[in-house]
Structure formats: structure tokens, C-alpha cells
Design an enzyme around this catalytic site. Structure first.
Site, PDB file in Angstrom:
ATOM      1  N   SER A   1      -4.080  -0.192  14.282  1.00 46.05           N
ATOM      2  CA  SER A   1      -4.925   0.999  14.427  1.00 46.05           C
ATOM      3  C   SER A   1      -5.368   1.112  15.882  1.00 46.05           C
ATOM      4  O   SER A   1      -5.472   0.093  16.590  1.00 46.05           O
ATOM      5  CB  SER A   1      -6.172   0.867  13.558  1.00 46.05           C
ATOM      6  OG  SER A   1      -7.121   1.863  13.908  1.00 46.05           O
TER       7      SER A   1
ATOM      8  N   ALA B   1     -11.524  -5.841  14.076  1.00 46.16           N
ATOM      9  CA  ALA B   1     -11.102  -7.244  14.260  1.00 46.16           C
ATOM     10  C   ALA B   1      -9.836  -7.525  13.456  1.00 46.16           C
ATOM     11  O   ALA B   1      -8.915  -8.200  13.941  1.00 46.16           O
ATOM     12  CB  ALA B   1     -12.226  -8.187  13.836  1.00 46.16           C
TER      13      ALA B   1
ATOM     14  N   TYR C   1     -13.043  -4.097  10.453  1.00 45.89           N
ATOM     15  CA  TYR C   1     -11.751  -3.384  10.481  1.00 45.89           C
ATOM     16  C   TYR C   1     -11.065  -3.529  11.844  1.00 45.89           C
ATOM     17  O   TYR C   1      -9.868  -3.839  11.915  1.00 45.89           O
ATOM     18  CB  TYR C   1     -12.009  -1.918  10.148  1.00 45.89           C
ATOM     19  CG  TYR C   1     -10.781  -1.052  10.061  1.00 45.89           C
ATOM     20  CD1 TYR C   1      -9.962  -1.080   8.930  1.00 45.89           C
ATOM     21  CD2 TYR C   1     -10.432  -0.183  11.096  1.00 45.89           C
ATOM     22  CE1 TYR C   1      -8.837  -0.261   8.844  1.00 45.89           C
ATOM     23  CE2 TYR C   1      -9.320   0.634  11.019  1.00 45.89           C
ATOM     24  CZ  TYR C   1      -8.523   0.593   9.895  1.00 45.89           C
ATOM     25  OH  TYR C   1      -7.413   1.406   9.812  1.00 45.89           O
TER      26      TYR C   1
ATOM     27  N   LYS D   1      -7.504  -5.430  12.663  1.00 43.28           N
ATOM     28  CA  LYS D   1      -6.351  -4.745  13.260  1.00 43.28           C
ATOM     29  C   LYS D   1      -5.952  -5.393  14.590  1.00 43.28           C
ATOM     30  O   LYS D   1      -4.765  -5.451  14.923  1.00 43.28           O
ATOM     31  CB  LYS D   1      -6.669  -3.253  13.437  1.00 43.28           C
ATOM     32  CG  LYS D   1      -6.863  -2.515  12.102  1.00 43.28           C
ATOM     33  CD  LYS D   1      -5.608  -2.533  11.242  1.00 43.28           C
ATOM     34  CE  LYS D   1      -5.704  -1.661  10.001  1.00 43.28           C
ATOM     35  NZ  LYS D   1      -4.467  -1.680   9.207  1.00 43.28           N
TER      36      LYS D   1
ATOM     37  N   GLY E   1       0.848  -1.196   0.000  1.00 43.47           N
ATOM     38  CA  GLY E   1       0.000   0.000   0.000  1.00 43.47           C
ATOM     39  C   GLY E   1       0.880   1.240   0.000  1.00 43.47           C
ATOM     40  O   GLY E   1       0.526   2.268   0.562  1.00 43.47           O
TER      41      GLY E   1
ATOM     42  N   ARG F   1       0.378   5.623  -1.785  1.00 47.51           N
ATOM     43  CA  ARG F   1      -0.137   6.912  -1.316  1.00 47.51           C
ATOM     44  C   ARG F   1      -0.297   6.901   0.207  1.00 47.51           C
ATOM     45  O   ARG F   1      -0.061   5.875   0.855  1.00 47.51           O
ATOM     46  CB  ARG F   1      -1.475   7.236  -1.993  1.00 47.51           C
ATOM     47  CG  ARG F   1      -2.608   6.360  -1.500  1.00 47.51           C
ATOM     48  CD  ARG F   1      -3.953   6.797  -2.050  1.00 47.51           C
ATOM     49  NE  ARG F   1      -5.013   6.150  -1.299  1.00 47.51           N
ATOM     50  CZ  ARG F   1      -6.274   6.068  -1.690  1.00 47.51           C
ATOM     51  NH1 ARG F   1      -6.631   6.581  -2.846  1.00 47.51           N
ATOM     52  NH2 ARG F   1      -7.162   5.478  -0.926  1.00 47.51           N
TER      53      ARG F   1
HETATM   54  P1  NAD Z   1      -4.987   4.898   1.876  1.00 39.62           P
HETATM   55  O1  NAD Z   1      -6.287   4.332   1.413  1.00 39.62           O
HETATM   56  O2  NAD Z   1      -4.686   6.338   1.591  1.00 39.62           O
HETATM   57  O3  NAD Z   1      -3.785   4.021   1.279  1.00 39.62           O
HETATM   58  C1  NAD Z   1      -3.821   2.620   1.260  1.00 39.62           C
HETATM   59  C2  NAD Z   1      -3.044   2.117   0.065  1.00 39.62           C
HETATM   60  O4  NAD Z   1      -3.176   0.691   0.045  1.00 39.62           O
HETATM   61  C3  NAD Z   1      -3.581   2.629  -1.275  1.00 39.62           C
HETATM   62  O5  NAD Z   1      -2.512   3.096  -2.070  1.00 39.62           O
HETATM   63  C4  NAD Z   1      -4.260   1.402  -1.881  1.00 39.62           C
HETATM   64  O6  NAD Z   1      -4.235   1.391  -3.298  1.00 39.62           O
HETATM   65  C5  NAD Z   1      -3.449   0.277  -1.283  1.00 39.62           C
HETATM   66  N1  NAD Z   1      -4.177  -0.986  -1.240  1.00 39.62           N
HETATM   67  C6  NAD Z   1      -5.486  -1.175  -0.918  1.00 39.62           C
HETATM   68  N2  NAD Z   1      -5.810  -2.470  -1.024  1.00 39.62           N
HETATM   69  C7  NAD Z   1      -4.680  -3.126  -1.411  1.00 39.62           C
HETATM   70  C8  NAD Z   1      -4.389  -4.492  -1.690  1.00 39.62           C
HETATM   71  N3  NAD Z   1      -5.327  -5.444  -1.615  1.00 39.62           N
HETATM   72  N4  NAD Z   1      -3.136  -4.803  -2.056  1.00 39.62           N
HETATM   73  C9  NAD Z   1      -2.185  -3.849  -2.161  1.00 39.62           C
HETATM   74  N5  NAD Z   1      -2.398  -2.549  -1.925  1.00 39.62           N
HETATM   75  C10 NAD Z   1      -3.647  -2.195  -1.542  1.00 39.62           C
HETATM   76  O7  NAD Z   1      -4.906   4.596   3.436  1.00 39.62           O
HETATM   77  P2  NAD Z   1      -4.020   5.263   4.604  1.00 39.62           P
HETATM   78  O8  NAD Z   1      -4.884   6.201   5.348  1.00 39.62           O
HETATM   79  O9  NAD Z   1      -2.707   5.733   4.091  1.00 39.62           O
HETATM   80  O10 NAD Z   1      -3.797   3.976   5.537  1.00 39.62           O
HETATM   81  C11 NAD Z   1      -2.647   3.162   5.487  1.00 39.62           C
HETATM   82  C12 NAD Z   1      -2.713   2.157   6.628  1.00 39.62           C
HETATM   83  O11 NAD Z   1      -2.822   2.848   7.872  1.00 39.62           O
HETATM   84  C13 NAD Z   1      -3.911   1.206   6.553  1.00 39.62           C
HETATM   85  O12 NAD Z   1      -3.520  -0.078   6.991  1.00 39.62           O
HETATM   86  C14 NAD Z   1      -4.885   1.832   7.531  1.00 39.62           C
HETATM   87  O13 NAD Z   1      -5.777   0.871   8.034  1.00 39.62           O
HETATM   88  C15 NAD Z   1      -3.945   2.353   8.592  1.00 39.62           C
HETATM   89  N6  NAD Z   1      -4.512   3.412   9.436  1.00 39.62           N
HETATM   90  C16 NAD Z   1      -4.880   4.615   8.907  1.00 39.62           C
HETATM   91  C17 NAD Z   1      -5.400   5.607   9.750  1.00 39.62           C
HETATM   92  C18 NAD Z   1      -5.809   6.971   9.236  1.00 39.62           C
HETATM   93  O14 NAD Z   1      -6.305   7.786  10.025  1.00 39.62           O
HETATM   94  N7  NAD Z   1      -5.616   7.276   7.941  1.00 39.62           N
HETATM   95  C19 NAD Z   1      -5.549   5.340  11.109  1.00 39.62           C
HETATM   96  C20 NAD Z   1      -5.179   4.095  11.607  1.00 39.62           C
HETATM   97  C21 NAD Z   1      -4.647   3.140  10.759  1.00 39.62           C
END
Ligand code: NAD
Length: 244
Positions: free
Chosen positions: A139, A154, A152, A156, A10, A13
Site C-alpha cells: 500500500s 507497519a 496497517y 504493509k 482474499g 471480492r
Molecule cells: P476488500 O476488503 O474488498 O477485500 C479483501 C478480501 O480479503 C475480502 O474478500 C475478505 O473476505 C478477504 N479476507 C479478509 N481477511 C482474510 C483472511 N484472514 N484470510 C483470507 N481472506 C481474507 O479489500 P480490497 O480493497 O479489495 O483490498 C485488497 C488488498 O489491497 C488488501 O491487501 C488491501 O490492504 C490492499 N489495498 C487496498 C487499497 C484500496 O484503496 N482499496 C489501497 C491499498 C492497498
């Protein structure tokens, strides 16, 4: 860490991209894995401008043949993998009684099974090297729960258990496994919230501000570094005091 290789899922971005930039700034070559190849390519070009090598790869982390393909490609290109960051994650929110089975499965498959598959393939390489750093993105909701996020939260919470087990199983091979649990981080997702909702959320954060992707990346960079060599099975909470 200079000259190490990191695989970031991922990584195209958001938080994954910021993690890549932070590690690239420390001289780490970056394998940008994303289900969206266009953004993986664009992000990898950005990493190269920071003076490291970067390889964009398309993969769905919930697909085992995609995952073995990316680990093979990373080893072919760089000869080794010191760091794996399991960051790819999705949400499919809904209250329990309304949550569709396919939404449960999709979130568990990408977030939890994806972390399992990538860790399994990477550990094969890291065990031979007798060195590895696995960092899983959990998370705050793994610890607090969150209405509408049964799947989600579960997934995490599962990641936390998986992290501790990998830590115990492979400590003797020089591999550490740790997790970073972000709270509310400013991303496209939180930008889209109304001012009223944002104000409500802020009331529950002692620091009275959202975190940044750089806040998360800094904790990942610590776990990824040789400095964290005696730290394994831990969770770093990056949440402005919202959960402690
Ligand atoms: P985001 O959606 O901006 O980025 C996630 C990236 O993962 C994207 O580029 C997407 O294309 C890629 N992706 C999605 N499914 C995929 C798959 N099956 N295989 C490969 N790549 C895949 O999300 P983010 O906000 O940057 O979050 C990143 C991580 O941080 C995630 O695990 C999210 O659960 C965790 N997180 C985010 C927050 C928040 O506030 N943004 C809080 C807690 C945890």
C-alpha cells in the site's frame, strides 16, 4: 501464461477479484482463497464463465494449517502453482494511543503473517518447479504513513521487506517476488466516504482521480507474466502520482 495456475488470497471480492478476472482473461486457472466461502464460490463461478478452471477455497491466511491445506488442495487440483498473489488484507484503524493490542495483532497477523505463511508454502512447490511468480499487495501507506493506521502501515511496510528478501533467497530457483503498492482505489471502502472527504483526498492526487481495481490488476498481471522474468524485488506504485 495460458494454462498456469494462480492462487489469489482474499480473491472473493474487490481488488483480489479483479486480479482473478484479469489473469483468467489471459487463460490462467484461478484458485480463489477467501475467509468467506460464499463470495469465493460466487467469484470462482464468474471465473469459469471466462473459460478457465477455478477452485474456491475457504481459509484464514493467518492460520498455518488452513494455509498448508489450500496449497495442498491447489496442487491436488492443478498439479502446480505458478502464481501466488498475497492480496488478503484488513484494517482496524485507530490512533496509536487508542489502538488496542488485539487490533494491532489482527492486522499484522492477516496482512503480514498471512503473506509469510502463504509464500512459504507456495515456495516449496515453486522451488521444485524452478518457476514461480509471487506478487504481494502492499500500500502507499507503507511509504507515506497514515494517521490512524499504525498497524496497517507497519504491516504493509513489512510486506515490502519480506518481498525483497524472498526475491533474494529464491532468485536462483526461478522465483520472482514483487509488490504492488496501490494508492486510493475505488472500492466499497472509498464509495462510503463523504463528498467533502473525497474532494480533500483528490487534492493530493496529481491525476485528480481515484484508481480502479483494474489499474491494480494490470500491474499484478505484468509481474505474474513470463515477460517480467528479469524483474524481482520491485515495488510498482499505482497511485496516480500521489507518491513518487
Ligand atoms: P476488500 O476488503 O474488498 O477485500 C479483501 C478480501 O480479503 C475480502 O474478500 C475478505 O473476505 C478477504 N479476507 C479478509 N481477511 C482474510 C483472511 N484472514 N484470510 C483470507 N481472506 C481474507 O479489500 P480490497 O480493497 O479489495 O483490498 C485488497 C488488498 O489491497 C488488501 O491487501 C488491501 O490492504 C490492499 N489495498 C487496498 C487499497 C484500496 O484503496 N482499496 C489501497 C491499498 C492497498
Amino acid at each position: 501464461m495460458k494454462g498456469h495456475t494462480a492462487v489469489i488470497t482474499g480473491g472473493g471480492r474487490g481488488i483480489g477479484k479483479a486480479i482473478g478476472e484479469s489473469l483468467a482473461g489471459r487463460g490462467v486457472n484461478i484458485v480463489v482463497v477467501d475467509v468467506n466461502l460464499d463470495i469465493a464460490r460466487e467469484t470462482a463461478s464468474g471465473m469459469e464463465r471466462l473459460g478457465v478452471k477455478s477452485l474456491p477455497l475457504k481459509a484464514d491466511v493467518s492460520n498455518s494449517s488452513d494455509v498448508s491445506g489450500i496449497i495442498d488442495s491447489a496442487v491436488k487440483e492443478f498439479g502446480k502453482i505458478e502464481i501466488l498473489v498475497n492480496n488478503a488484507g484488513i484494517t482496524r484503524d485507530g490512533l496509536l494511543l487508542r489502538m488496542k493490542e488485539e487490533d494491532w495483532d489482527a492486522v499484522i497477523n492477516v496482512n503480514l503473517k498471512g503473506t509469510f505463511l502463504c509464500s512459504k508454502e507456495a515456495v516449496k512447490v515453486m522451488a521444485k518447479q524452478r518457476y514461480g511468480r509471487i506478487i504481494n499487495i502492499a500500500s502507499i501507506v507503507a511509504f507515506m504513513g497514515n494517521p490512524g493506521q499504525a498497524n496497517y502501515s507497519a504491516s504493509k511496510a513489512g510486506i515490502v521487506g519480506l518481498t525483497k528478501t524472498i526475491a533474494k533467497e529464491y532468485a536462483g530457483r526461478g522465483i520472482t517476488a514483487n509488490a504492488v503498492a496501490p494508492g486510493f482505489i475505488t472500492t466499497a471502502m472509498t464509495d462510503a466516504l463523504s463528498d467533502t472527504v473525497r474532494q480533500e483526498m483528490l487534492k493530493s492526487i496529481p491525476m485528480n482521480k481515484f484508481g480502479t481495481v483494474e489499474d491494480v490488476a494490470a500491474s499484478v498481471a505484468f509481474f505474474a507474466s513470463p515477460d517480467a522474468g528479469y524483474v524481482t524485488g520491485q515495488v510498482m506504485h499505482v497511485n496516480g502520482g500521489m507518491y513518487m
